[in-house]
Design an enzyme around this catalytic site. Structure first.
Site, PDB file in Angstrom:
ATOM      1  N   CYS A  69       1.028  -1.199   0.137  1.00 23.61           N
ATOM      2  CA  CYS A  69      -0.174  -0.018   0.000  1.00 23.61           C
ATOM      3  C   CYS A  69       0.770   1.225   0.020  1.00 23.61           C
ATOM      4  O   CYS A  69       1.566   1.342  -1.006  1.00 23.61           O
ATOM      5  CB  CYS A  69      -1.075  -0.002   1.178  1.00 23.61           C
ATOM      6  SG  CYS A  69      -2.582   1.093   1.113  1.00 23.61           S
ATOM      7  N   HIS A 106      -3.766  -4.751   0.134  1.00 22.18           N
ATOM      8  CA  HIS A 106      -3.326  -5.437   1.046  1.00 22.18           C
ATOM      9  C   HIS A 106      -3.270  -7.025   1.488  1.00 22.18           C
ATOM     10  O   HIS A 106      -4.450  -7.518   1.803  1.00 22.18           O
ATOM     11  CB  HIS A 106      -4.093  -4.919   2.412  1.00 22.18           C
ATOM     12  CG  HIS A 106      -3.954  -3.610   2.671  1.00 22.18           C
ATOM     13  ND1 HIS A 106      -2.839  -3.232   3.581  1.00 22.18           N
ATOM     14  CD2 HIS A 106      -4.429  -2.548   2.417  1.00 22.18           C
ATOM     15  CE1 HIS A 106      -2.889  -1.778   3.669  1.00 22.18           C
ATOM     16  NE2 HIS A 106      -3.754  -1.408   2.890  1.00 22.18           N
ATOM     17  N   GLU A 161      -2.300  -9.033   3.558  1.00 25.83           N
ATOM     18  CA  GLU A 161      -2.491  -9.458   4.835  1.00 25.83           C
ATOM     19  C   GLU A 161      -4.017  -9.207   5.176  1.00 25.83           C
ATOM     20  O   GLU A 161      -4.365  -9.849   6.326  1.00 25.83           O
ATOM     21  CB  GLU A 161      -1.710  -8.595   5.897  1.00 25.83           C
ATOM     22  CG  GLU A 161      -1.992  -7.296   6.256  1.00 25.83           C
ATOM     23  CD  GLU A 161      -1.751  -6.222   5.408  1.00 25.83           C
ATOM     24  OE1 GLU A 161      -2.026  -5.096   5.543  1.00 25.83           O
ATOM     25  OE2 GLU A 161      -1.137  -6.643   4.109  1.00 25.83           O
TER      26      GLU A 161
END
Length: 195
Positions: free
Chosen positions: A77, A177, A179
């Protein structure tokens, strides 16, 4: 494996640590230059604002260290955006690794800014996407984007096409993202750790 998560005051270090734990790895958060240099993999996370992030980078002299790293580096990001030449956010000069400059999404084309939520990635061109089919969904939250450029390794459409991932040499960047992107995001992190 020593996995350094660079600490420059970015907001998503904890979720990156948890994602690494789900893959059976332990990362450590640091801005210590020696610890970063000796790590096998380096993640530059990012939730925050570009100008203050670069100010912190300069304070810790990370602006000099990061461009000369030789091991795989993954920017996430804002972390990806800081690996580019510059960003319109705060008219900020960045690290100059990817030869593109970050722009703000236009307000006048009928899209909501920031882009927030799930969107697809396609035109996948890297070992980072091994096991990922085109048009899988990733989670994004951002108001700024990289135009499609020669270093783009994935593309996303939001009003128009932009580069949702970049690669040059040992540097990788993803606008989304991983994650927070479920099993396919985990796969991308797994692929990065295998590099």
């Amino acid at each position: 494996m020593k996995i350094a998560i660079i600490d420059y005051g970015a907001g998503n270090t904890q979720s990156v640590l948890f994602a690494l734990e789900r893959l059976g790895h332990t990362g450590f958060v640091t801005h210590d230059r020696e610890k970063i240099t000796s790590a096998e993999k380096i993640i530059l996370p990012g939730v925050g604002e570009a100008a203050s992030a670069m100010k912190k980078m300069r304070e810790f002299q990370l602006d000099q260290l990061i461009p000369v790293l030789k091991q795989p580096v993954l920017g996430i990001c804002l972390g990806m955006q800081l690996l580019c030449n510059a960003t319109e956010e705060g008219n900020t000069n960045a690290l100059g690794i990817f030869d593109t400059s970050i722009q703000k999404f236009p307000q006048n084309i009928g899209i909501k800014v920031p882009q927030m939520g799930w969107n697809t990635i396609y035109d996948l061109k890297s070992e980072l996407f091994e096991g990922i089919q085109p048009n899988e969904y990733m989670y994004l939250v951002h108001s700024y984007y990289s135009p499609v450029c020669k270093e783009a390794i994935s593309v996303t459409h939001y009003g128009f096409e932009y580069a949702s991932a970049l690669q040059k040499d040992n540097f990788y960047g993803v606008q989304f993202h991983p994650e927070k992107s479920g099993k396919y995001g985990q796969q991308i992190l797994h692929n990065f750790l295998k590099l």
